[in-house]
Design a protein around this motif. Structure first.
Motif, PDB file in Angstrom:
ATOM      1  N   HIS A   7      -7.720   0.036  -7.141  1.00 47.33           N
ATOM      2  CA  HIS A   7      -8.790  -0.958  -7.096  1.00 47.33           C
ATOM      3  C   HIS A   7     -10.030  -0.331  -7.724  1.00 47.33           C
ATOM      4  O   HIS A   7     -10.379   0.814  -7.410  1.00 47.33           O
ATOM      5  CB  HIS A   7      -9.121  -1.345  -5.654  1.00 47.33           C
ATOM      6  CG  HIS A   7      -7.968  -1.848  -4.856  1.00 47.33           C
ATOM      7  ND1 HIS A   7      -7.176  -2.898  -5.272  1.00 47.33           N
ATOM      8  CD2 HIS A   7      -7.460  -1.428  -3.657  1.00 47.33           C
ATOM      9  CE1 HIS A   7      -6.235  -3.117  -4.358  1.00 47.33           C
ATOM     10  NE2 HIS A   7      -6.381  -2.237  -3.384  1.00 47.33           N
TER      11      HIS A   7
ATOM     12  N   ALA B  63      -5.917  -7.016  -0.491  1.00 46.60           N
ATOM     13  CA  ALA B  63      -6.313  -5.907   0.384  1.00 46.60           C
ATOM     14  C   ALA B  63      -7.435  -6.340   1.329  1.00 46.60           C
ATOM     15  O   ALA B  63      -7.434  -5.990   2.517  1.00 46.60           O
ATOM     16  CB  ALA B  63      -6.757  -4.709  -0.454  1.00 46.60           C
TER      17      ALA B  63
ATOM     18  N   GLY C 194       0.571   3.229   0.201  1.00 45.33           N
ATOM     19  CA  GLY C 194      -0.861   3.162   0.441  1.00 45.33           C
ATOM     20  C   GLY C 194      -1.343   4.209   1.413  1.00 45.33           C
ATOM     21  O   GLY C 194      -0.577   4.740   2.225  1.00 45.33           O
TER      22      GLY C 194
ATOM     23  N   GLU D 127      -6.274  -8.211   4.443  1.00 43.95           N
ATOM     24  CA  GLU D 127      -5.548  -7.491   5.494  1.00 43.95           C
ATOM     25  C   GLU D 127      -6.435  -7.310   6.722  1.00 43.95           C
ATOM     26  O   GLU D 127      -7.659  -7.397   6.647  1.00 43.95           O
ATOM     27  CB  GLU D 127      -5.069  -6.137   4.960  1.00 43.95           C
ATOM     28  CG  GLU D 127      -4.023  -6.265   3.861  1.00 43.95           C
ATOM     29  CD  GLU D 127      -3.623  -4.922   3.279  1.00 43.95           C
ATOM     30  OE1 GLU D 127      -4.180  -3.888   3.730  1.00 43.95           O
ATOM     31  OE2 GLU D 127      -2.767  -4.903   2.379  1.00 43.95           O
TER      32      GLU D 127
ATOM     33  N   THR E  98     -10.667  -2.028   4.187  1.00 45.52           N
ATOM     34  CA  THR E  98     -10.223  -1.365   2.958  1.00 45.52           C
ATOM     35  C   THR E  98     -11.287  -0.384   2.485  1.00 45.52           C
ATOM     36  O   THR E  98     -12.413  -0.797   2.202  1.00 45.52           O
ATOM     37  CB  THR E  98      -9.961  -2.405   1.855  1.00 45.52           C
ATOM     38  OG1 THR E  98      -8.908  -3.274   2.271  1.00 45.52           O
ATOM     39  CG2 THR E  98      -9.582  -1.733   0.545  1.00 45.52           C
TER      40      THR E  98
END
Length: 285
Positions: A78, A10, A284, A13, A17
Motif C-alpha cells: 500500500h 484493508a 500479511g 478490516e 491498518t
C-alpha cells in the motif's frame, strides 16, 4: 492489480491498518520487510530530498517520481502519499492526483492548511476557509478514478475541529484525518461526529498526539494508523552514533560480525527490489 481497492479492503478490516513512513528507497526497502503498507511522508521526503523542513518546499514532480520508483520496487505495498495542500492550486492538486493514480499510488492525503504550511504536529498552523477547502477537495474527488482520498484538517480550536471533521465526513472522501489530535478523548469526539466514515490517526515521535498501540487504536475505532517518521528518526540516531564511534576510533571501522551490517547484507536487501526478482505475495504482518 487495483492498488486503491486493496487499500480499501484493508481499511474495511476490523483491525487498524498500519502504514510506515518512508523517506527514500532504502528506508522503504527496510520497511517492506516488516509491514505491508508505506506512507510517503512529507516530513521525511522534505528532509531526505531537499534537506529542508516540512514547510512547503516539496515540488510535485519530485514526489510523483519518488512514488514511481517505489511502485516498481514494491508492487504489493500500500502506498499512501502525503500531497500537503495539493501544492496550493486546485488544478495542480487534481493533476497530481491523476499522475499518482496512473503510477500506482493507493491513496493521497489532502490537507486544509494555507501557506506558509507547517508539519501537522507543530505550532503556527493556519487553515483555509472551510468552503475554499471543500471546493478543492471536491475537484480532487472528481478527478480520481479509484484512488483513496483522505481529507485532513489541521484545525486547532476545539469547536472548529469538530465542525470541520463533520463537514469532511459528509463529502465523498474515503477517510478522515484530524492531525495533531491531542488526546484519546478527542479521538473519541472525532469518531463520534464522523459517523461510519473511516478514521486515520497520525502519530509522530515528539508530536502532539498520544502514543497508542494498534490494539488501542482499534478499540477507539481508528481504521488506519500512519507512522510518519520512525525510519527517519532511527536513521538520524543511528548515523550520528556510527559517525561518533568512527571518530572516536580514529577512523578505524568496527569489526564486522553477525550483529552488524556489511556489504553482503546490504546487497541482499537491495537485490530484492529488482523488478524481475519479485516473488509471490507474502503473508500479511
Amino acid at each position: 492489480m487495483n492498488h486503491p481497492q486493496r487499500l480499501k479492503d484493508a481499511i474495511a478490516e476490523d483491525s487498524t491498518t498500519p502504514l510506515i513512513g518512508v523517506f527514500d528507497m532504502f528506508s522503504a526497502s527496510l520497511a517492506a520487510q516488516h509491514y505491508d503498507g508505506m506512507f510517503i511522508s512529507g516530513f521525511g521526503f522534505a528532509a531526505s530530498h531537499y534537506g529542508l523542513p516540512d514547510i512547503g518546499f516539496i515540488a510535485w514532480p519530485d514526489i510523483v517520481a519518488f512514488v514511481q520508483r517505489l511502485r516498481l520496487a514494491f508492487p504489493r505495498q500500500h502506498l499512501l502519499v502525503d500531497i500537503d495542500d495539493g501544492y496550493v492550486d486546485p488544478e495542480t492538486a487534481c493533476h497530481v492526483v491523476q499522475q499518482l493514480e496512473a503510477c500506482g499510488a493507493s491513496g493521497v492525503i489532502l490537507e486544509d492548511q494555507k501557506r506558509p504550511r507547517r508539519c501537522g504536529h507543530v505550532d503556527g498552523k493556519q487553515v483555509l476557509p472551510l468552503e475554499e477547502y471543500l471546493e478543492k477537495l471536491d475537484l480532487v474527488l472528481q478527478s480520481r478514478r479509484d484512488l483513496v482520498v483522505v481529507a485532513r484538517t489541521d484545525a486547532t480550536e476545539e469547536p472548529e475541529i469538530l465542525r470541520r471533521a463533520e463537514a469532511l465526513a459528509a463529502t465523498d472522501a474515503d477517510v478522515i484525518l484530524v492531525d495533531g489530535v491531542r488526546s484519546v478523548e478527542w479521538i473519541r469526539k472525532v469518531r463520534g461526529v464522523i459517523g461510519d466514515k473511516p478514521l486515520l490517526f497520525n502519530q509522530i515521535a515528539g508530536g502532539k498526539s498520544p502514543r497508542l498501540s494498534l490494539p488501542e487504536l482499534s478499540e477507539l475505532g481508528v481504521d488506519i494508523a500512519i507512522y510518519s517518521t520512525p525510519c527517519l528518526f532511527a536513521a538520524h540516531s543511528a548515523i550520528d552514533k556510527a559517525l561518533l564511534e568512527l571518530k572516536a576510533a580514529e577512523g578505524r571501522l568496527p569489526e564486522h560480525g553477525p550483529e552488524t551490517i556489511g556489504v553482503a547484507e546490504s546487497l541482499g536487501l537491495l537485490e530484492r527490489n529488482i523488478s524481475r526478482h519479485h516473488g509471490p505475495v507474502r503473508a500479511g504482518h
